[in-house]
Design an enzyme around this catalytic site. Structure first.
Site, PDB file in Angstrom:
ATOM      1  N   LEU A 197      -0.479   7.766   6.530  1.00 26.23           N
ATOM      2  CA  LEU A 197       0.279   6.511   6.527  1.00 26.23           C
ATOM      3  C   LEU A 197      -0.387   5.413   7.352  1.00 26.23           C
ATOM      4  O   LEU A 197      -0.936   5.661   8.416  1.00 26.23           O
ATOM      5  CB  LEU A 197       1.693   6.766   7.069  1.00 26.23           C
ATOM      6  CG  LEU A 197       2.528   7.795   6.304  1.00 26.23           C
ATOM      7  CD1 LEU A 197       3.901   7.945   6.953  1.00 26.23           C
ATOM      8  CD2 LEU A 197       2.677   7.428   4.835  1.00 26.23           C
TER       9      LEU A 197
ATOM     10  N   GLY B 109       3.760  -0.669  -3.590  1.00 22.83           N
ATOM     11  CA  GLY B 109       2.917  -1.759  -3.107  1.00 22.83           C
ATOM     12  C   GLY B 109       2.196  -2.461  -4.246  1.00 22.83           C
ATOM     13  O   GLY B 109       1.719  -1.814  -5.177  1.00 22.83           O
TER      14      GLY B 109
ATOM     15  N   MET C 282      -5.244  -2.633   3.068  1.00 22.87           N
ATOM     16  CA  MET C 282      -5.158  -1.335   3.738  1.00 22.87           C
ATOM     17  C   MET C 282      -5.069  -0.232   2.703  1.00 22.87           C
ATOM     18  O   MET C 282      -4.405  -0.398   1.673  1.00 22.87           O
ATOM     19  CB  MET C 282      -3.934  -1.287   4.639  1.00 22.87           C
ATOM     20  CG  MET C 282      -4.111  -2.153   5.849  1.00 22.87           C
ATOM     21  SD  MET C 282      -2.855  -1.770   7.062  1.00 22.87           S
ATOM     22  CE  MET C 282      -3.331  -2.921   8.325  1.00 22.87           C
ATOM     23  N   SER C 283      -5.745   0.870   2.962  1.00 18.89           N
ATOM     24  CA  SER C 283      -5.741   1.998   2.033  1.00 18.89           C
ATOM     25  C   SER C 283      -6.107   3.251   2.815  1.00 18.89           C
ATOM     26  O   SER C 283      -6.948   3.194   3.726  1.00 18.89           O
ATOM     27  CB  SER C 283      -6.780   1.757   0.930  1.00 18.89           C
ATOM     28  OG  SER C 283      -7.086   2.968   0.283  1.00 18.89           O
ATOM     29  N   SER C 284      -5.497   4.360   2.452  1.00 21.75           N
ATOM     30  CA  SER C 284      -5.848   5.620   3.113  1.00 21.75           C
ATOM     31  C   SER C 284      -7.333   5.902   2.910  1.00 21.75           C
ATOM     32  O   SER C 284      -7.976   6.546   3.741  1.00 21.75           O
ATOM     33  CB  SER C 284      -5.021   6.767   2.546  1.00 21.75           C
ATOM     34  OG  SER C 284      -3.648   6.436   2.593  1.00 21.75           O
TER      35      SER C 284
ATOM     36  N   HIS D  96       2.099   1.367   4.023  1.00 22.17           N
ATOM     37  CA  HIS D  96       3.224   2.271   3.764  1.00 22.17           C
ATOM     38  C   HIS D  96       4.432   1.871   4.614  1.00 22.17           C
ATOM     39  O   HIS D  96       5.565   1.850   4.132  1.00 22.17           O
ATOM     40  CB  HIS D  96       2.857   3.717   4.133  1.00 22.17           C
ATOM     41  CG  HIS D  96       1.704   4.287   3.361  1.00 22.17           C
ATOM     42  ND1 HIS D  96       0.504   4.599   3.946  1.00 22.17           N
ATOM     43  CD2 HIS D  96       1.578   4.627   2.051  1.00 22.17           C
ATOM     44  CE1 HIS D  96      -0.318   5.108   3.050  1.00 22.17           C
ATOM     45  NE2 HIS D  96       0.311   5.135   1.884  1.00 22.17           N
TER      46      HIS D  96
ATOM     47  N   LYS E   7      -0.620  -3.594  -4.106  1.00 18.71           N
ATOM     48  CA  LYS E   7      -2.031  -3.198  -4.086  1.00 18.71           C
ATOM     49  C   LYS E   7      -2.368  -2.341  -5.300  1.00 18.71           C
ATOM     50  O   LYS E   7      -3.418  -2.485  -5.903  1.00 18.71           O
ATOM     51  CB  LYS E   7      -2.336  -2.421  -2.812  1.00 18.71           C
ATOM     52  CG  LYS E   7      -3.792  -2.333  -2.529  1.00 18.71           C
ATOM     53  CD  LYS E   7      -4.099  -1.120  -1.695  1.00 18.71           C
ATOM     54  CE  LYS E   7      -5.085  -0.302  -2.439  1.00 18.71           C
ATOM     55  NZ  LYS E   7      -4.908   1.114  -2.364  1.00 18.71           N
TER      56      LYS E   7
HETATM   57  P1  AMP Z   1      -0.318   6.092  -1.566  1.00 18.31           P
HETATM   58  O1  AMP Z   1       0.028   6.898  -0.351  1.00 18.31           O
HETATM   59  O2  AMP Z   1      -1.708   5.540  -1.548  1.00 18.31           O
HETATM   60  O3  AMP Z   1       0.058   6.774  -2.850  1.00 18.31           O
HETATM   61  O4  AMP Z   1       0.626   4.801  -1.488  1.00 18.31           O
HETATM   62  C1  AMP Z   1       2.014   4.922  -1.414  1.00 18.31           C
HETATM   63  C2  AMP Z   1       2.632   3.572  -1.635  1.00 18.31           C
HETATM   64  O5  AMP Z   1       2.154   2.654  -0.643  1.00 18.31           O
HETATM   65  C3  AMP Z   1       2.246   2.959  -2.997  1.00 18.31           C
HETATM   66  O6  AMP Z   1       3.381   2.294  -3.538  1.00 18.31           O
HETATM   67  C4  AMP Z   1       1.164   1.994  -2.636  1.00 18.31           C
HETATM   68  O7  AMP Z   1       1.032   0.922  -3.542  1.00 18.31           O
HETATM   69  C5  AMP Z   1       1.655   1.502  -1.285  1.00 18.31           C
HETATM   70  N1  AMP Z   1       0.552   0.906  -0.529  1.00 18.31           N
HETATM   71  C6  AMP Z   1      -0.663   1.453  -0.292  1.00 18.31           C
HETATM   72  N2  AMP Z   1      -1.438   0.579   0.385  1.00 18.31           N
HETATM   73  C7  AMP Z   1      -0.695  -0.529   0.575  1.00 18.31           C
HETATM   74  C8  AMP Z   1      -0.931  -1.784   1.210  1.00 18.31           C
HETATM   75  N3  AMP Z   1      -2.098  -2.077   1.774  1.00 18.31           N
HETATM   76  N4  AMP Z   1       0.062  -2.696   1.218  1.00 18.31           N
HETATM   77  C9  AMP Z   1       1.263  -2.411   0.633  1.00 18.31           C
HETATM   78  N5  AMP Z   1       1.547  -1.254   0.028  1.00 18.31           N
HETATM   79  C10 AMP Z   1       0.584  -0.328  -0.004  1.00 18.31           C
END
Ligand code: AMP
Length: 282
Positions: free
Chosen positions: A33, A147, A184-186, A37, A149
């Site tokens: 996270l 998100g 932001m991204s994991s 998130h 993104k």
């Molecule tokens: P993930 O854990 O990558 O599957 O992301 C879970 C949720 O968080 C998804 O709805 C993504 O679009 C959202 N998310 C990921 N990165 C961002 C970000 N930088 N800004 C807003 N939401 C995000």
């Protein structure tokens, strides 16, 4: 915060809240996270009586040569962050309860899942739609938060919700960015220092192209050229899957302006695939 690993228990717990007339906001994640998130969690908390989050690294949405095994996992910190954000229910199922032996039902969204990222990640959106529909059936949320993104993900989930009559409001939240604009991204944790610097060109070229489109200086075709040129000048960006202007509903590439438009980019920085987008409301 209640941590639940078993679908039946999550379902019963959520149902009890719903029967008491409480709304449930749901934030599905794959963990590791970050502030992106957490922004979804905060939005859910502000709009619902109960907030449920989930952490599940969904193998079905990763291709055979993708990063499922090395996807960042940080469960202790994730639990702490969810707790700090006052999430009420954290659903954290094991793979074997989500996909037991002989699991064989898939949600195929159709045409939309073959556009943009779908061309480069066959099966990805079927994996996303299948897990999200399962989570929706377990949590039964009033609202679900995603998100911007992952723009194509929001479009495909909205389509699934409409086509399959899920009684859920899909709420799309703004992309949270690093100070230099990188979304932001994991997966940003895969980047070394040099690659991390290079990656900032993605948002820079998106904002430059969208500013110029908005002020009528360039058309979508010229915006595409501008973005492709800026990206090609960055040596550490090793491949470009796409960088262009699209209809935000159909996700088809457009060459002329008509209503809202989406500028979207997907590139490889070494072995890391990064995506980002900007939506222009005309
Ligand atoms: P993930 O854990 O990558 O599957 O992301 C879970 C949720 O968080 C998804 O709805 C993504 O679009 C959202 N998310 C990921 N990165 C961002 C970000 N930088 N800004 C807003 N939401 C995000």
């Amino acid at each position: 915060m209640e941590i639940i690993r078993i679908p039946r228990i999550a379902l019963d717990t959520c149902r009890k809240h719903l029967l008491k007339g409480r709304s449930i906001g749901f934030v599905p994640t794959m963990g590791a996270l970050h502030e992106g998130h957490l922004s979804l969690i905060r939005r859910s908390r502000s709009e619902n009586d109960i907030t449920a989050g989930s952490i599940f690294v969904n193998p079905m949405q990763f291709g055979p040569s993708e990063d499922f095994d090395k996807y960042p996992r940080d469960i202790e910190n994730d639990i702490r962050k969810m707790r700090d954000e006052e999430v009420d229910i954290l659903f954290m199922p094991d793979r074997s309860v989500i996909y037991p032996e002989r699991f064989s039902t898939y949600i195929n969204i159709g045409e939309l899942s073959g556009k943009l990222c779908g061309r480069f990640r066959p099966g990805h959106f079927t994996g996303v739609a299948t897990i999200v529909s399962k989570l929706f059936n377990i949590i039964n949320p009033t609202r679900a938060y995603f998100g911007q993104k992952d723009f194509q993900q929001t479009v495909t989930i909205k389509k699934m919700v409409k086509d399959l009559n899920f009684n859920i409001d899909v709420v799309v939240c703004p992309t949270v960015r690093e100070p230099d604009g990188l979304a932001m991204s994991s997966r940003n944790t895969y980047l070394n220092e040099e690659q991390r610097k290079a990656a900032s060109v993605i948002f820079k070229c998106l904002t430059k192209a969208s500013d110029m489109i908005k002020s009528g200086i360039i058309n979508p075709e010229q915006a595409k050229e501008l973005m492709l040129k800026a990206i090609s000048e960055e040596a550490l960006i090793t491949d470009t899957d796409y960088a262009s202007v699209y209809d935000p509903e159909t996700l088809d590439e457009i060459t002329e302006m008509s209503g809202d438009v989406l500028l979207a980019v997907a590139v490889q920085v070494g072995t890391t695939r990064l995506i980002d987008n900007v939506l222009i409301n005309m």
